[in-house]
Motif scaffolding. Structure first.
Motif, PDB file in Angstrom:
ATOM      1  N   VAL A  98       0.821  -4.152  15.037  1.00 52.12           N
ATOM      2  CA  VAL A  98      -0.186  -3.192  14.660  1.00 52.12           C
ATOM      3  C   VAL A  98       1.045  -2.260  13.707  1.00 52.12           C
ATOM      4  O   VAL A  98       0.270  -1.721  12.722  1.00 52.12           O
ATOM      5  N   ALA A  99       2.325  -2.100  13.879  1.00 54.03           N
ATOM      6  CA  ALA A  99       2.859  -1.310  13.009  1.00 54.03           C
ATOM      7  C   ALA A  99       2.707  -1.665  11.759  1.00 54.03           C
ATOM      8  O   ALA A  99       2.851  -0.836  10.729  1.00 54.03           O
ATOM      9  N   SER A 100       3.074  -3.049  11.646  1.00 50.66           N
ATOM     10  CA  SER A 100       3.310  -3.613  10.283  1.00 50.66           C
ATOM     11  C   SER A 100       1.670  -3.830   9.339  1.00 50.66           C
ATOM     12  O   SER A 100       1.832  -3.317   8.420  1.00 50.66           O
ATOM     13  N   LEU A 101       0.563  -3.635  10.151  1.00 52.07           N
ATOM     14  CA  LEU A 101      -0.529  -3.373   9.685  1.00 52.07           C
ATOM     15  C   LEU A 101      -0.677  -1.742   9.068  1.00 52.07           C
ATOM     16  O   LEU A 101      -1.238  -1.650   7.901  1.00 52.07           O
ATOM     17  N   LEU A 102      -0.160  -0.995   9.880  1.00 50.52           N
ATOM     18  CA  LEU A 102      -0.284   0.618   9.334  1.00 50.52           C
ATOM     19  C   LEU A 102       0.536   0.862   8.256  1.00 50.52           C
ATOM     20  O   LEU A 102       0.156   1.551   7.386  1.00 50.52           O
ATOM     21  N   VAL A 103       1.556   0.074   8.421  1.00 50.05           N
ATOM     22  CA  VAL A 103       2.656   0.353   6.969  1.00 50.05           C
ATOM     23  C   VAL A 103       2.150  -0.323   5.658  1.00 50.05           C
ATOM     24  O   VAL A 103       2.304   0.226   4.722  1.00 50.05           O
ATOM     25  N   SER A 104       0.992  -1.086   5.827  1.00 49.62           N
ATOM     26  CA  SER A 104       0.351  -1.346   4.640  1.00 49.62           C
ATOM     27  C   SER A 104      -0.468  -0.668   3.807  1.00 49.62           C
ATOM     28  O   SER A 104      -0.988  -0.684   2.830  1.00 49.62           O
ATOM     29  N   THR A 105      -0.503   0.537   4.440  1.00 51.23           N
ATOM     30  CA  THR A 105      -1.125   1.796   3.946  1.00 51.23           C
ATOM     31  C   THR A 105      -0.415   2.431   2.804  1.00 51.23           C
ATOM     32  O   THR A 105      -0.740   3.388   2.059  1.00 51.23           O
ATOM     33  N   THR A 106       0.945   2.182   2.748  1.00 46.89           N
ATOM     34  CA  THR A 106       1.792   2.689   1.640  1.00 46.89           C
ATOM     35  C   THR A 106       1.320   2.640   0.384  1.00 46.89           C
ATOM     36  O   THR A 106       1.330   3.651  -0.264  1.00 46.89           O
ATOM     37  N   PRO A 107       0.810   1.549  -0.079  1.00 46.81           N
ATOM     38  CA  PRO A 107       0.055   1.574  -1.494  1.00 46.81           C
ATOM     39  C   PRO A 107      -0.967   2.770  -1.682  1.00 46.81           C
ATOM     40  O   PRO A 107      -1.124   3.172  -2.842  1.00 46.81           O
ATOM     41  N   ILE A 108      -1.636   2.820  -0.744  1.00 46.81           N
ATOM     42  CA  ILE A 108      -2.961   3.841  -1.088  1.00 46.81           C
ATOM     43  C   ILE A 108      -2.081   5.249  -0.969  1.00 46.81           C
ATOM     44  O   ILE A 108      -2.450   6.214  -1.860  1.00 46.81           O
ATOM     45  N   PHE A 109      -1.165   5.593  -0.183  1.00 40.67           N
ATOM     46  CA  PHE A 109      -0.473   6.853  -0.202  1.00 40.67           C
ATOM     47  C   PHE A 109       0.065   7.049  -1.430  1.00 40.67           C
ATOM     48  O   PHE A 109       0.196   8.409  -2.351  1.00 40.67           O
ATOM     49  N   SER A 110       0.943   5.926  -1.934  1.00 40.97           N
ATOM     50  CA  SER A 110       1.501   6.140  -3.308  1.00 40.97           C
ATOM     51  C   SER A 110       0.520   6.352  -4.501  1.00 40.97           C
ATOM     52  O   SER A 110       0.804   6.959  -5.480  1.00 40.97           O
ATOM     53  N   ALA A 111      -0.300   5.677  -4.432  1.00 37.73           N
ATOM     54  CA  ALA A 111      -1.502   5.863  -5.424  1.00 37.73           C
ATOM     55  C   ALA A 111      -1.975   7.155  -5.405  1.00 37.73           C
ATOM     56  O   ALA A 111      -2.471   7.877  -6.503  1.00 37.73           O
ATOM     57  N   LEU A 112      -2.216   7.979  -4.436  1.00 37.76           N
ATOM     58  CA  LEU A 112      -2.794   9.153  -4.213  1.00 37.76           C
ATOM     59  C   LEU A 112      -1.810  10.026  -4.822  1.00 37.76           C
ATOM     60  O   LEU A 112      -2.078  10.930  -5.320  1.00 37.76           O
ATOM     61  N   LEU A 113      -0.512   9.900  -4.382  1.00 34.54           N
ATOM     62  CA  LEU A 113       0.396  10.879  -4.817  1.00 34.54           C
ATOM     63  C   LEU A 113       0.712  10.582  -6.437  1.00 34.54           C
ATOM     64  O   LEU A 113       0.879  11.796  -7.093  1.00 34.54           O
ATOM     65  N   ALA A 114       0.445   9.539  -7.024  1.00 37.88           N
ATOM     66  CA  ALA A 114       0.599   9.265  -8.501  1.00 37.88           C
ATOM     67  C   ALA A 114      -0.642  10.122  -9.198  1.00 37.88           C
ATOM     68  O   ALA A 114      -0.480  10.315 -10.086  1.00 37.88           O
ATOM     69  N   LYS A 115      -1.843  10.065  -8.385  1.00 36.80           N
ATOM     70  CA  LYS A 115      -3.060  10.759  -8.813  1.00 36.80           C
ATOM     71  C   LYS A 115      -2.675  12.341  -8.750  1.00 36.80           C
ATOM     72  O   LYS A 115      -3.257  12.967  -9.792  1.00 36.80           O
ATOM     73  N   VAL A 116      -2.217  12.883  -7.646  1.00 38.83           N
ATOM     74  CA  VAL A 116      -2.027  14.093  -7.716  1.00 38.83           C
ATOM     75  C   VAL A 116      -0.963  14.782  -8.606  1.00 38.83           C
ATOM     76  O   VAL A 116      -1.071  15.808  -9.347  1.00 38.83           O
TER      77      VAL A 116
END
Length: 293
Positions: A98-116
C-alpha cells in the motif's frame, strides 16, 4: 549484435531500477522490526552518502557552486530526509504494498507544484486524473475499516513523503542541466544525510540490539535502493529520454506488492488493491497529459 546488446543493457537497467526501488518497501518493514523509523532513515542515508562520497572522490567530481548549496540542501532535505523518514514512520501503520501505491502520487504533486510555482500548464484532463488518483487514496484509507484511524495516520505520512519527493523532482531541472544527473543526485543525497547526523549516536546504539536480518535489511537499503537505481535511471534517461525512462516506473507498485507478499507475507485488502489501481489510472492520465504538452 551491438544493437542487440544496446537494447539488452537498457532493459536490464530498467528492470534493475524497478526491482530495487520496489524492494525497498518490504525491506523497510523488515528493518522496522528492530530499528525506529528515524534510525533506519539515518543509517540508510548515511550508508548511501558514504558510498556516493567515495565515488565522487574517486571520480574527482567538482564541488557544487557556493550559491547553489542552499537549494541543494533544501532539495536534499525534502527529497531524502523527509521522504525516507516519513515513509519509514508511515510503514508502521500501512502495508509495504500500500505504501508503494501511495508513493505513486508523486508525479501528481510534482505536476501541481510545477503549475503553481513554475507556471507550467495543467489541463482539465490532468485535473481529472489528479482527482481520480486521490479517490484511489480514499479507497486505500478505507481498506482496513477496523483500524481506520491508524490507517489514516499512515496514509497521511506516506503522502507527506510523496510530497517531499515531489518538491525534489519539481525543482531540480535547472540543477540537473547544470551539474548532470549523477553529480546532482550525489550532492542531494549527501545533503539529505547531513540533516540526519544528529540522530547517528542513537541509531548506532540500536545496532548491537538488532537482529542480524534487520541489520542486513538496513545495509541493503543503504546500498541498493538508495544508490544503484539512480545510476541505472541516469543511464536510461541518457539513452531513451526522460519520458520513456520514467514511464516504466509505474510498474514499481506491482513489483512491490509481489515482493511484499514473498518477503513479509503481506496481502492487501481488495479495497486497497482497488484504490491502488485507481491511483495508477489517475497518475497515468495526469502524467501522459502533462508530457504531451
Amino acid at each position: 549484435m551491438s544493437n542487440l546488446k544496446y537494447r539488452k543493457s537498457i532493459i536490464f537497467a530498467f528492470a534493475l531500477t524497478i526491482v530495487l526501488w520496489a524492494s525497498a518497501f518490504p525491506m523497510i518493514k523488515v528493518a522496522l522490526h528492530d530499528f525506529k523509523a528515524i534510525d533506519l532513515a539515518t543509517l540508510r542515508l548515511l550508508i548511501g552518502a558514504l558510498i556516493l562520497f567515495t565515488f565522487a572522490v574517486v571520480r574527482k567530481l567538482p564541488l557544487p557552486q557556493v550559491k547553489d548549496i542552499p537549494v541543494i540542501l533544501l532539495l536534499g532535505f525534502c527529497g531524502f530526509t523527509v521522504y525516507h523518514t516519513a515513509l519509514g514512520i508511515g510503514e508502521y501503520y500501512v502495508s509495504a504494498g500500500v505504501a508503494s501505491l501511495l508513493v505513486s502520487t508523486t508525479p501528481i504533486f510534482s505536476a501541481l507544484l510545477a503549475k503553481v510555482f513554475l507556471k507550467e500548464r495543467f489541463s482539465t484532463k490532468a485535473w481529472i486524473g489528479s482527482l481520480i488518483a486521490f479517490i484511489g487514496v480514499g479507497f486505500i484509507s478505507l481498506g482496513d475499516h477496523h483500524k481506520l484511524n491508524v490507517a489514516l495516520i499512515g496514509v497521511v505520512l506516506i503522502l507527506l513523503a510523496s510530497f517531499g519527493e515531489s518538491i525534489y523532482f519539481a525543482f531540480q531541472k535547472y540543477y540537473l542541466d547544470k551539474y548532470g544527473f549523477i553529480p546532482f543526485t550525489i550532492y542531494t543525497i549527501i545533503a539529505g544525510a547531513l540533516f540526519m547526523v544528529i540522530f547517528l549516536p542513537d541509531s548506532v546504539h540500536q545496532i548491537p540490539h538488532a537482529n542480524v536480518i534487520s541489520i542486513m535489511a538496513v545495509v541493503y537499503l543503504g546500498i541498493f535502493p538508495t544508490v544503484i537505481p539512480y545510476i541505472c535511471l541516469a543511464y536510461t534517461i541518457n539513452k531513451v529520454g526522460v519520458s520513456d525512462a520514467t514511464i516504466s516506473l509505474y510498474l514499481t507498485p506491482a513489483i512491490a506488492l509481489i515482493l511484499a507478499f514473498i518477503l513479509v507475507g503481506e496481502i492487501p485488502t481488495l479495497l486497497a488493491l482497488l484504490g491502488g489501481i485507481v491511483i495508477l489510472v489517475g497518475v497515468t492520465l495526469t502524467s501522459l497529459n502533462t508530457e504531451s504538452q
